[in-house]
Design an enzyme around this catalytic site. Structure first.
Site, PDB file in Angstrom:
ATOM      1  N   GLY A  10      66.500 -69.081  92.858  1.00 23.59           N
ATOM      2  CA  GLY A  10      67.812 -69.456  92.323  1.00 23.59           C
ATOM      3  C   GLY A  10      68.843 -69.821  93.367  1.00 23.59           C
ATOM      4  N   ASN A  11      68.398 -70.144  94.566  1.00 23.64           N
ATOM      5  CA  ASN A  11      69.365 -70.406  95.639  1.00 23.64           C
ATOM      6  C   ASN A  11      69.663 -71.888  95.828  1.00 23.64           C
ATOM      7  OD1 ASN A  11      66.603 -70.503  96.513  1.00 23.64           O
ATOM      8  ND2 ASN A  11      67.311 -70.685  98.626  1.00 23.64           N
ATOM      9  N   ASP A  53      59.456 -63.017  98.508  1.00 27.62           N
ATOM     10  CA  ASP A  53      58.372 -63.988  98.445  1.00 27.62           C
ATOM     11  C   ASP A  53      57.495 -63.577  97.267  1.00 27.62           C
ATOM     12  OD1 ASP A  53      56.109 -65.537  98.702  1.00 27.62           O
ATOM     13  OD2 ASP A  53      55.941 -65.277 100.873  1.00 27.62           O
ATOM     14  N   GLY A  82      59.110 -72.329  92.853  1.00 30.00           N
ATOM     15  CA  GLY A  82      57.911 -73.146  92.927  1.00 30.00           C
ATOM     16  C   GLY A  82      57.870 -73.956  94.210  1.00 30.00           C
ATOM     17  N   TYR A 145      49.854 -79.154  91.892  1.00 28.62           N
ATOM     18  CA  TYR A 145      51.132 -78.868  91.235  1.00 28.62           C
ATOM     19  C   TYR A 145      50.992 -78.977  89.715  1.00 28.62           C
ATOM     20  CZ  TYR A 145      56.169 -79.232  90.264  1.00 28.62           C
ATOM     21  OH  TYR A 145      57.436 -79.033  89.792  1.00 28.62           O
ATOM     22  N   ALA A 146      50.333 -80.051  89.246  1.00 31.61           N
ATOM     23  CA  ALA A 146      50.161 -80.242  87.810  1.00 31.61           C
ATOM     24  C   ALA A 146      49.347 -79.111  87.192  1.00 31.61           C
ATOM     25  CB  ALA A 146      49.495 -81.591  87.546  1.00 31.61           C
ATOM     26  N   ALA A 147      48.295 -78.692  87.889  1.00 36.89           N
ATOM     27  CA  ALA A 147      47.475 -77.589  87.377  1.00 36.89           C
ATOM     28  C   ALA A 147      48.296 -76.309  87.256  1.00 36.89           C
ATOM     29  CB  ALA A 147      46.277 -77.368  88.295  1.00 36.89           C
ATOM     30  N   SER A 148      49.125 -76.046  88.255  1.00 45.80           N
ATOM     31  CA  SER A 148      49.937 -74.825  88.229  1.00 45.80           C
ATOM     32  C   SER A 148      50.963 -74.863  87.108  1.00 45.80           C
ATOM     33  CB  SER A 148      50.624 -74.619  89.581  1.00 45.80           C
ATOM     34  OG  SER A 148      51.646 -75.575  89.807  1.00 45.80           O
TER      35      SER A 148
END
EC number: 1.1.1.100
Length: 239
Positions: A10-11, A53, A82, A145-148
Site C-alpha cells: 500500500g505504499n 515481505d 505483487g 504473472y497471468a498464472a498468478s
C-alpha cells in the site's frame, strides 16, 4: 464505524490509492511495504506503515501482531502486493516463474490465512484480492504473472464457499491498465497500441480501482462474494 484495514503493497500506485480511500473514510489503515521508505503522505493520513515481505511467513505474522496491537484484529484485508518478471516462455527461468507466484499467489495465501483467524472469531470480515485483466485474458511475455493472477480467482471462490457462512466475503478486483508509475514508463507507440484495445479509450485512474475495492468492503456489498469485478474500461469483457 472505524474498522481495522490492511492493504498489502500500500505504499504506492493502486495500493496507496486504496489506503487513501479507506483513510478518508475514517478507517484505521495499515499498509505493508517491502523495500525503501513509505511516502510521507501515509503519515499525514494517519496510516500505519509496516515493513513486511509477504514471501516470508514469519514476517507476515510479525506484521499482523504489530497491526493488531495498534488497530485491533484486521476486519478488511486488501491483498494488493505483487511483482512482475516479464519474459517470453523460452527465456523465462524457473526462478522468474516461481518468484512471481510466491509473491502474487502464495503471498496472498499467507496474508489471507492470517487475517481469517480474527475474522472467523468475529464472524465477519471483508477480503478483496487485486488480480488483473491479464489473469483473465493472458498477455505475451507474462505467463508467470497471468498464472498468478488467474490463480487468485480460484482461490477467492474457494474461500467464498468456506467462509461465507461466517459473514466473510471474498471478492476479486481485476484492473486493466492503470495510470501509475509502472505504465508511465511505456513508450508512446506501446501506449497507443494499448489504448486502441480499450473501449473506454483511456487508462484507469488508481482512485477508480480504489472505489470498487471500498464498495466491496462496505455494507452495501454484504451479499456479494466470489465475484470478479473488472475495472478495465472494457478491455477484458467476455473473459
Amino acid at each position: 464505524m472505524s474498522r481495522s484495514v490492511l492493504v498489502t503493497g500500500g505504499n504506492r500506485g493502486i495500493g496507496l490509492a486504496i489506503a487513501r480511500a479507506f483513510a478518508d473514510n475514517g478507517d484505521k489503515v495499515a499498509v505493508t511495504f517491502r523495500t525503501g521508505e513509505p511516502p510521507e503522505e501515509l503519515t499525514k493520513l494517519g496510516v500505519l506503515p509496516v515493513r513486511c515481505d509477504i514471501t516470508d511467513a514469519e514476517q507476515v505474522d510479525t506484521a499482523y501482531k504489530t497491526i493488531e496491537e495498534q488497530h485491533g484484529a484486521v476486519e478488511v484485508l486488501v491483498a494488493n502486493a505483487g511483482v512482475t518478471r516479464d519474459q517470453l516462455l523460452l527465456r523465462m527461468s524457473e526462478e522468474d516463474f516461481t518468484s512471481v507466484l510466491d509473491t502474487n499467489l502464495t503471498g496472498t495465501f499467507r496474508v489471507v490465512k492470517r487475517a481469517s483467524r480474527g475474522m472467523l472469531r468475529a464472524r465477519k470480515g471483508r477480503i478483496v484480492l487485486i488480480s488483473s485483466v491479464v489473469g483473465l485474458k493472458g498477455s505475451p511475455g507474462q505467463a508467470n504473472y497471468a498464472a498468478s493472477k488467474a490463480g487468485l480467482v480460484g482461490f477467492a471462490r474457494s474461500l467464498a464457499h468456506e467462509l461465507g457462512s461466517r459473514n466473510i466475503t471474498v471478492n476479486v478486483v481485476a484492473p486493466g491498465f492503470v495510470d501509475t508509475a509502472m505504465t508511465q514508463v511505456l513508450g508512446g507507440e506501446r501506449k497507443e497500441e494499448i489504448l486502441k484495445n480499450i473501449p473506454a479509450g483511456r487508462y484507469a485512474q488508481p482512485e477508480e480501482v480504489a472505489a470498487s475495492v471500498r464498495f466491496l468492503a462496505s455494507d452495501d456489498a454484504a451479499y456479494i462474494t466470489g465475484a470478479v469485478i473488472p475495472v478495465d474500461g472494457g478491455l477484458g469483457m467476455g473473459h
